[in-house]
Scaffold this motif. Sequence first.
Motif, PDB file in Angstrom:
ATOM      1  N   ASN A 438       0.788  -0.955   0.150  1.00 13.29           N
ATOM      2  CA  ASN A 438       0.362   0.153  -0.264  1.00 13.29           C
ATOM      3  C   ASN A 438       1.044   0.916  -0.006  1.00 13.29           C
ATOM      4  O   ASN A 438       0.515   1.908  -0.060  1.00 13.29           O
ATOM      5  N   ILE A 439       2.071   1.006   0.960  1.00 12.32           N
ATOM      6  CA  ILE A 439       2.930   2.641   0.861  1.00 12.32           C
ATOM      7  C   ILE A 439       4.071   2.210   0.293  1.00 12.32           C
ATOM      8  O   ILE A 439       4.875   3.287   0.525  1.00 12.32           O
ATOM      9  N   GLY A 440       4.986   1.131  -0.582  1.00  9.95           N
ATOM     10  CA  GLY A 440       5.411   1.318  -1.559  1.00  9.95           C
ATOM     11  C   GLY A 440       6.849   1.241  -1.068  1.00  9.95           C
ATOM     12  O   GLY A 440       7.437   1.768  -0.838  1.00  9.95           O
ATOM     13  N   THR A 441       7.033  -0.044  -0.165  1.00 11.53           N
ATOM     14  CA  THR A 441       8.120  -0.352   0.414  1.00 11.53           C
ATOM     15  C   THR A 441       8.871  -0.734   0.057  1.00 11.53           C
ATOM     16  O   THR A 441       8.347  -2.060  -0.089  1.00 11.53           O
ATOM     17  N   ARG A 442       9.604  -1.496  -0.162  1.00 11.13           N
ATOM     18  CA  ARG A 442      10.702  -2.042  -0.955  1.00 11.13           C
ATOM     19  C   ARG A 442      12.258  -2.537   0.726  1.00 11.13           C
ATOM     20  O   ARG A 442      12.801  -3.986   0.689  1.00 11.13           O
ATOM     21  N   TYR A 443      12.115  -1.296   1.468  1.00 13.46           N
ATOM     22  CA  TYR A 443      13.747  -2.398   2.657  1.00 13.46           C
ATOM     23  C   TYR A 443      12.944  -2.209   3.754  1.00 13.46           C
ATOM     24  O   TYR A 443      11.974  -1.643   4.087  1.00 13.46           O
ATOM     25  N   VAL A 444      13.510  -3.136   4.959  1.00 15.65           N
ATOM     26  CA  VAL A 444      12.847  -3.275   5.927  1.00 15.65           C
ATOM     27  C   VAL A 444      14.156  -3.766   7.222  1.00 15.65           C
ATOM     28  O   VAL A 444      14.460  -3.627   6.979  1.00 15.65           O
ATOM     29  N   ILE A 445      13.740  -1.831   8.172  1.00 16.26           N
ATOM     30  CA  ILE A 445      14.970  -2.366   9.176  1.00 16.26           C
ATOM     31  C   ILE A 445      14.529  -2.823  10.514  1.00 16.26           C
ATOM     32  O   ILE A 445      13.663  -1.583  10.251  1.00 16.26           O
ATOM     33  N   THR A 446      15.301  -3.520  11.119  1.00 16.66           N
ATOM     34  CA  THR A 446      15.437  -3.710  12.319  1.00 16.66           C
ATOM     35  C   THR A 446      16.181  -3.798  12.954  1.00 16.66           C
ATOM     36  O   THR A 446      17.269  -3.571  12.652  1.00 16.66           O
TER      37      THR A 446
END
Length: 697
Positions: A438-446
């Motif tokens: 929905n929000i156009g995300t490609r990367y996730v950082i934790t």
Amino acid sequence: ALLAARDRSFSLKDFETLKTPAMLSALAGIAYLFGYFNMPTMILFALIVAAFTLIQFLLDFFRDQSSDYLVLVNAVTFGVVILGTVAFGFPHPGLSLSMYTVGHVIASVALIAGTLALYGLATFLKERPKYFFPAALVGSVILAIAVLHVALPEVYNLLVSSLISFFGEQPVTTTVQEARAWSFDAAWATFHWGLVLAAGGAATLIWWIYRKMNPAYVFVLVWTGIILASTAAHLRYEYYLAANIALLAAVFAGAVINVTWKDAARLFRSESGDILPDTSERQEKAKKGKKGGRARDTGKPKVSAKDRADPLKVGAFAAIVIVTLLFGGSCFATTLGMAQTVKYGGIDSQWMEALEWMGAHTPDPGVDYYTIHDKETFAHPDEAYGVMSWWDYGHWITYISKRIPNNNPFQHGVAGPNGSAVYLTSTSEKEANQILDNIGTRYVITDYQIVTGKFHAPATWADQELQMAPFQPYFLLPVSAGSTSYQAMPFYTQKYYLTMAARLHNFDGSMADPGSEVLYTEYREPGTVNNSLPLVTRMEQMDATAAAAAVEEYNRDAPAGSAATLLSLYYEVKADSILYPIERVPALQHYRLVHETPQNVFVGGGADGPDLKSIKIFEYVPGARIKGDGIIEVPVTTNTGRAFTYRQESVNGEFIVPYATSGWSGEVKTTGPYRIVGTDVTFDVTEEDIQQGRTVN
């Protein structure tokens, strides 16, 4: 402006009498505007003026003194504010006072109108009994609130609801350090002896007001009271309160020194011999004794009472000097310590490493970092994408990586169905993926903090009612064996291990099986035995499989108000408990680790100890499809040299895998083909298969 208007007669028909107070009031309005242009929360000082105006009208009425000077000062000051606010414009829609909206004009108009109403009411009731005025005020306020609530709900929300919510505390504010409530320990750590001096200063002003009315003293007290209440509600207002603490401390110290310094000076002169007469000259005439004889001259002259130092005043002088020096010294030491901390502080080194890597090794999102974009016409290019993380790190992502964060420290993108809070606490990969789509995300950082100490923040933002309860509930346990005293302790439930934050950071997105032992727990439900939390009646470490069977058996015929469940120790009790779920956690199908920082959070764990990196970056990918049943696995080696096995259990006869075994040039690499466990069947998956979502077999 107040004193200039109060201490001289003025007439609306004589400009000369208005010139000085009007000019000073206009300067006050300009000063207010400077603050407003810096931040819209300057409206807090309008509240201070409104509260002061009400109190001063009451004091003037009971002293039979005109309050026309308040009308002049408020009308001119906030007339200037209205003009400046309108000239500045209203870039934000609505009426919110926390943004640059037309609500600020309405608030200023309301303040002027309220002042005029108070003046009219005071004039009308001038010859009536004194209690008429406060009674009429209470009735008028109640009536005005009722009318606004019914007839003008938007204005009611602007003026009344905003005030109530400002001094209240929403659950989410506990997740923002500077928005949390003040505590005595925090107050003392910041102001220490200044609090004592400030309390004395407030008492001094009250005494001076009692002796002779001065609206400036009243204003300082009201100003301090509201800023103190603001700080008690939100820690961030400490920097406003510092001015009040310094001012009141100076008032008290100055007042005490003014009363006591002469006695201290007498004492010092007495000790140095300055006030004693010359003792080398003896009295020539002998004093008569009781029997008329001549008494021996002692050579010690008498000191008159008026020249003798008052020990109480000398003690007060010494005390105020000592406390003032302590206040100044502790402030200096605190400031110096903060300066040294900042010198060696800044962005965490692990975050710096991760974000510098991201800026250099991820695709350019196509948005020029240095360009000022037009809000009305700007559109993201097709290659643009977002980066999901927690809001604490949004500005870092923007500044260091030059990438687009989904949320930032303004709390933009945190709440709501597509917010980072819901994403990080989601226990469904499908629902979490939909948020990223929905929000156009490609990367996730934790990072390690978001799965431990900061986990309460997304949990609270995601559900302000339940907050941590589904993931980290508290249970009452006896303080010791056989004790009737209980203490509340947090534990993990399986739902914590199923959250996206835990599955990504703790398990690298791979399937995770339970640890060797879990906590089988029997408890009484809240309210059954006058308990506000679940009260543990039995807790035992058991094999995960046996414990699950025991829970099922107990709950089948559990007594009323009792139940059994499986728990895991909290990370503060057993640090590596976050790595061992209570039940099996399925693998994530669309996330692959692309970078991790070198620091192992389990320092001193040794070569065979747990290895969990501080920060991890994952790429969200379509994933390749492999037909098959059972469990598939592939060996992976990260950029830090850490090796793990990505494992996934089939769903409906299919695997969806995120790692390529060929054609991938990233730092985190597979070191062999995919293999279905228990068979010799292997698969090679190309990077193109991953990105296109192809079926391999």
